[in-house]
Design a protein around this motif. Structure first.
Motif, PDB file in Angstrom:
ATOM      1  N   ALA A 129       0.831  -1.210   0.000  1.00  0.00           N
ATOM      2  CA  ALA A 129       0.000   0.000   0.000  1.00  0.00           C
ATOM      3  C   ALA A 129       0.867   1.262   0.000  1.00  0.00           C
ATOM      4  O   ALA A 129       0.552   2.234  -0.709  1.00  0.00           O
ATOM      5  CB  ALA A 129      -0.930  -0.005   1.208  1.00  0.00           C
ATOM      6  N   LEU A 130       1.954   1.259   0.767  1.00  0.00           N
ATOM      7  CA  LEU A 130       2.861   2.415   0.754  1.00  0.00           C
ATOM      8  C   LEU A 130       3.508   2.588  -0.617  1.00  0.00           C
ATOM      9  O   LEU A 130       3.675   3.715  -1.100  1.00  0.00           O
ATOM     10  CB  LEU A 130       3.927   2.260   1.825  1.00  0.00           C
ATOM     11  CG  LEU A 130       3.456   2.455   3.264  1.00  0.00           C
ATOM     12  CD1 LEU A 130       4.592   2.159   4.244  1.00  0.00           C
ATOM     13  CD2 LEU A 130       2.939   3.864   3.457  1.00  0.00           C
ATOM     14  N   THR A 131       3.859   1.487  -1.240  1.00  0.00           N
ATOM     15  CA  THR A 131       4.423   1.548  -2.587  1.00  0.00           C
ATOM     16  C   THR A 131       3.396   2.117  -3.565  1.00  0.00           C
ATOM     17  O   THR A 131       3.728   2.951  -4.419  1.00  0.00           O
ATOM     18  CB  THR A 131       4.876   0.149  -3.047  1.00  0.00           C
ATOM     19  OG1 THR A 131       5.822  -0.357  -2.103  1.00  0.00           O
ATOM     20  CG2 THR A 131       5.483   0.183  -4.423  1.00  0.00           C
ATOM     21  N   ALA A 132       2.150   1.671  -3.436  1.00  0.00           N
ATOM     22  CA  ALA A 132       1.093   2.175  -4.318  1.00  0.00           C
ATOM     23  C   ALA A 132       0.888   3.678  -4.114  1.00  0.00           C
ATOM     24  O   ALA A 132       0.702   4.414  -5.091  1.00  0.00           O
ATOM     25  CB  ALA A 132      -0.212   1.418  -4.062  1.00  0.00           C
ATOM     26  N   LEU A 133       0.943   4.139  -2.872  1.00  0.00           N
ATOM     27  CA  LEU A 133       0.784   5.579  -2.618  1.00  0.00           C
ATOM     28  C   LEU A 133       1.936   6.387  -3.209  1.00  0.00           C
ATOM     29  O   LEU A 133       1.721   7.465  -3.772  1.00  0.00           O
ATOM     30  CB  LEU A 133       0.671   5.840  -1.119  1.00  0.00           C
ATOM     31  CG  LEU A 133      -0.660   5.473  -0.479  1.00  0.00           C
ATOM     32  CD1 LEU A 133      -0.592   5.669   1.029  1.00  0.00           C
ATOM     33  CD2 LEU A 133      -1.781   6.299  -1.074  1.00  0.00           C
ATOM     34  N   ALA A 134       3.155   5.868  -3.073  1.00  0.00           N
ATOM     35  CA  ALA A 134       4.299   6.570  -3.656  1.00  0.00           C
ATOM     36  C   ALA A 134       4.180   6.627  -5.178  1.00  0.00           C
ATOM     37  O   ALA A 134       4.439   7.677  -5.797  1.00  0.00           O
ATOM     38  CB  ALA A 134       5.598   5.879  -3.252  1.00  0.00           C
ATOM     39  N   LEU A 135       3.781   5.529  -5.784  1.00  0.00           N
ATOM     40  CA  LEU A 135       3.614   5.517  -7.243  1.00  0.00           C
ATOM     41  C   LEU A 135       2.456   6.403  -7.679  1.00  0.00           C
ATOM     42  O   LEU A 135       2.504   6.989  -8.767  1.00  0.00           O
ATOM     43  CB  LEU A 135       3.413   4.084  -7.734  1.00  0.00           C
ATOM     44  CG  LEU A 135       4.657   3.204  -7.675  1.00  0.00           C
ATOM     45  CD1 LEU A 135       4.300   1.763  -7.990  1.00  0.00           C
ATOM     46  CD2 LEU A 135       5.717   3.708  -8.633  1.00  0.00           C
TER      47      LEU A 135
END
Length: 121
Positions: A60-66
């Protein structure tokens, strides 16, 4: 193009059975880890609910950064003239981050589903 597809199909026809016969070099190889890189903490290397939730959080953190990078690229694309070099670069960045965003979101959902079905803490 059809020739390359046929050659790939023939190669995979003979390589897949060979790959299945060979045991992995070690049970904790990088290929068996999930995309998030979270290590299992349960007894005998089993996955616990907490491990799956940590994987979902990382995804989820990766998705937010992307999502942030994708939004930045999209806003830049809107301000630049069409078919300019910078517009093409930002279009590529937007396309790549959109694919990564989709993959990270799907992985977060998969990890949450696994956490719901997992036994343990």
């Amino acid at each position: 193009m059809l020739l390359w597809a046929a050659l790939a199909a023939i190669a995979l026809r003979y390589l897949i059975p060979r790959w299945r016969r060979q045991p992995p070099e070690r049970p904790d190889s990088r290929a068996t880890r999930p995309l998030s890189g979270i290590e299992p903490t349960g007894p005998n290397g089993s996955w616990t609910r907490r491990d799956h939730l940590r994987g979902a959080g990382t995804a989820a953190l990766t998705a937010l950064a992307l999502l942030g990078v994708s939004a930045f690229a999209f806003s830049g694309m809107e301000r630049l003239p069409d078919n300019s070099s910078a517009d093409m670069v930002l279009s590529g960045i937007f396309f790549g981050t959109a694919i990564g965003l989709t993959m990270a979101a799907v992985w977060a959902v998969v990890c949450l589903a696994k956490a719901a079905l997992a036994h343990g803490h």
